[in-house]
Scaffold this motif. Structure first.
Motif, PDB file in Angstrom:
ATOM      1  N   THR A   1       0.491  -0.897   0.019  1.00 33.30           N
ATOM      2  CA  THR A   1      -0.069  -0.381  -0.133  1.00 33.30           C
ATOM      3  C   THR A   1       0.822   1.173   0.145  1.00 33.30           C
ATOM      4  O   THR A   1       0.994   2.389  -0.815  1.00 33.30           O
ATOM      5  N   LEU A   2       1.959   1.327   0.902  1.00 40.80           N
ATOM      6  CA  LEU A   2       2.975   2.638   1.234  1.00 40.80           C
ATOM      7  C   LEU A   2       3.314   3.129  -0.511  1.00 40.80           C
ATOM      8  O   LEU A   2       3.886   3.963  -0.813  1.00 40.80           O
ATOM      9  N   GLY A   3       3.982   1.629  -0.725  1.00 33.65           N
ATOM     10  CA  GLY A   3       4.446   1.562  -1.918  1.00 33.65           C
ATOM     11  C   GLY A   3       3.937   1.750  -3.710  1.00 33.65           C
ATOM     12  O   GLY A   3       4.573   2.955  -3.822  1.00 33.65           O
ATOM     13  N   VAL A   4       3.161   1.619  -3.389  1.00 35.15           N
ATOM     14  CA  VAL A   4       2.014   2.044  -4.258  1.00 35.15           C
ATOM     15  C   VAL A   4       1.336   3.692  -4.511  1.00 35.15           C
ATOM     16  O   VAL A   4       1.837   4.521  -5.152  1.00 35.15           O
ATOM     17  N   VAL A   5       1.420   3.320  -3.217  1.00 33.97           N
ATOM     18  CA  VAL A   5       0.727   5.515  -2.596  1.00 33.97           C
ATOM     19  C   VAL A   5       2.121   6.543  -3.340  1.00 33.97           C
ATOM     20  O   VAL A   5       2.055   7.374  -3.467  1.00 33.97           O
ATOM     21  N   SER A   6       3.150   5.221  -3.201  1.00 35.66           N
ATOM     22  CA  SER A   6       4.486   6.683  -2.715  1.00 35.66           C
ATOM     23  C   SER A   6       4.605   6.848  -4.452  1.00 35.66           C
ATOM     24  O   SER A   6       5.202   7.858  -4.476  1.00 35.66           O
ATOM     25  N   PHE A   7       4.275   5.966  -5.244  1.00 39.18           N
ATOM     26  CA  PHE A   7       4.690   5.486  -6.462  1.00 39.18           C
ATOM     27  C   PHE A   7       3.923   6.261  -7.094  1.00 39.18           C
ATOM     28  O   PHE A   7       4.271   7.276  -8.008  1.00 39.18           O
ATOM     29  N   GLU A   8       2.643   6.642  -6.878  1.00 35.98           N
ATOM     30  CA  GLU A   8       1.550   8.066  -7.886  1.00 35.98           C
ATOM     31  C   GLU A   8       2.192   8.854  -7.062  1.00 35.98           C
ATOM     32  O   GLU A   8       1.755   9.619  -8.213  1.00 35.98           O
ATOM     33  N   ALA A   9       2.143   9.304  -5.873  1.00 32.90           N
ATOM     34  CA  ALA A   9       2.412  10.204  -5.094  1.00 32.90           C
ATOM     35  C   ALA A   9       3.623  11.504  -5.976  1.00 32.90           C
ATOM     36  O   ALA A   9       3.757  12.460  -6.795  1.00 32.90           O
ATOM     37  N   ILE A  10       4.440  10.151  -6.191  1.00 38.81           N
ATOM     38  CA  ILE A  10       5.891  10.327  -7.230  1.00 38.81           C
ATOM     39  C   ILE A  10       5.655  11.033  -9.240  1.00 38.81           C
ATOM     40  O   ILE A  10       5.830  11.929  -9.039  1.00 38.81           O
ATOM     41  N   ARG A  11       5.018  10.139  -9.496  1.00 36.67           N
ATOM     42  CA  ARG A  11       4.254  10.536 -10.808  1.00 36.67           C
ATOM     43  C   ARG A  11       3.391  11.231 -10.492  1.00 36.67           C
ATOM     44  O   ARG A  11       3.725  12.309 -11.563  1.00 36.67           O
ATOM     45  N   ARG A  12       3.072  11.849  -9.450  1.00 29.96           N
ATOM     46  CA  ARG A  12       1.824  12.987  -9.796  1.00 29.96           C
ATOM     47  C   ARG A  12       2.163  14.220  -9.479  1.00 29.96           C
ATOM     48  O   ARG A  12       1.974  15.385  -9.808  1.00 29.96           O
ATOM     49  N   GLY A  13       3.949  14.451  -8.659  1.00 30.69           N
ATOM     50  CA  GLY A  13       4.431  15.455  -8.990  1.00 30.69           C
ATOM     51  C   GLY A  13       4.259  16.213  -7.109  1.00 30.69           C
ATOM     52  O   GLY A  13       3.800  17.199  -7.004  1.00 30.69           O
ATOM     53  N   GLU A  14       3.247  15.209  -6.448  1.00 28.35           N
ATOM     54  CA  GLU A  14       2.454  15.263  -5.523  1.00 28.35           C
ATOM     55  C   GLU A  14       3.219  14.839  -3.653  1.00 28.35           C
ATOM     56  O   GLU A  14       2.475  14.755  -3.096  1.00 28.35           O
ATOM     57  N   TRP A  15       4.212  14.400  -4.385  1.00 25.23           N
ATOM     58  CA  TRP A  15       5.054  13.735  -2.934  1.00 25.23           C
ATOM     59  C   TRP A  15       5.122  14.774  -1.145  1.00 25.23           C
ATOM     60  O   TRP A  15       4.490  14.416  -0.458  1.00 25.23           O
ATOM     61  N   ARG A  16       5.394  15.596  -2.046  1.00 24.07           N
ATOM     62  CA  ARG A  16       5.280  16.952  -0.232  1.00 24.07           C
ATOM     63  C   ARG A  16       4.553  17.229  -0.098  1.00 24.07           C
ATOM     64  O   ARG A  16       4.049  17.344   1.208  1.00 24.07           O
ATOM     65  N   GLY A  17       3.119  17.550  -0.809  1.00 26.38           N
ATOM     66  CA  GLY A  17       1.682  17.427  -0.716  1.00 26.38           C
ATOM     67  C   GLY A  17       1.489  16.291  -0.050  1.00 26.38           C
ATOM     68  O   GLY A  17       0.816  16.675   1.460  1.00 26.38           O
ATOM     69  N   LEU A  18       1.220  15.374  -0.097  1.00 24.71           N
ATOM     70  CA  LEU A  18       0.981  14.349   0.287  1.00 24.71           C
ATOM     71  C   LEU A  18       0.992  13.969   1.582  1.00 24.71           C
ATOM     72  O   LEU A  18       0.314  13.700   2.208  1.00 24.71           O
ATOM     73  N   TRP A  19       2.479  13.754   1.927  1.00 19.40           N
ATOM     74  CA  TRP A  19       2.969  13.845   3.228  1.00 19.40           C
ATOM     75  C   TRP A  19       2.977  14.939   4.657  1.00 19.40           C
ATOM     76  O   TRP A  19       3.534  15.238   5.063  1.00 19.40           O
TER      77      TRP A  19
END
Length: 83
Positions: A64-82
């Motif tokens: 779950t965390l791997g897919v969410v992290s991958f999607e956040a990085i792909r969408r450019g939302e990594w910092r905003g998500l966490w």
């Protein structure tokens, strides 16, 4: 508590707010949870690593965390998500 469930609930509550978008992380997270659950059952059936410990934590949390992290990085939302 169940960490993957907590992650999913947080994602549902904050969906699309990381970058102001409307795309949800819930669907990829649910798909990853199902995949991790299937891997857990397969590992238990094949007796991978024995019956000790928490096999769900070995497969559910990383999936779950791997897919969410991958999607956040792909969408450019990594910092905003966490944040």
């Amino acid at each position: 508590d169940d960490p993957p469930k907590d992650v999913l609930l947080r994602l549902l509550a904050a969906q699309g707010t990381a970058s102001g978008g409307t795309r949800s992380y819930a669907i990829p997270c649910v798909a990853a949870y199902v995949m991790g659950l299937a891997l857990t059952f397969i590992a238990l059936k094949l007796n991978v690593g024995g019956q000790r410990g928490q096999p769900a934590l070995l497969y559910l949390v990383p999936s779950t965390l791997g897919v969410v992290s991958f999607e956040a990085i792909r969408r450019g939302e990594w910092r905003g998500l966490w944040s």
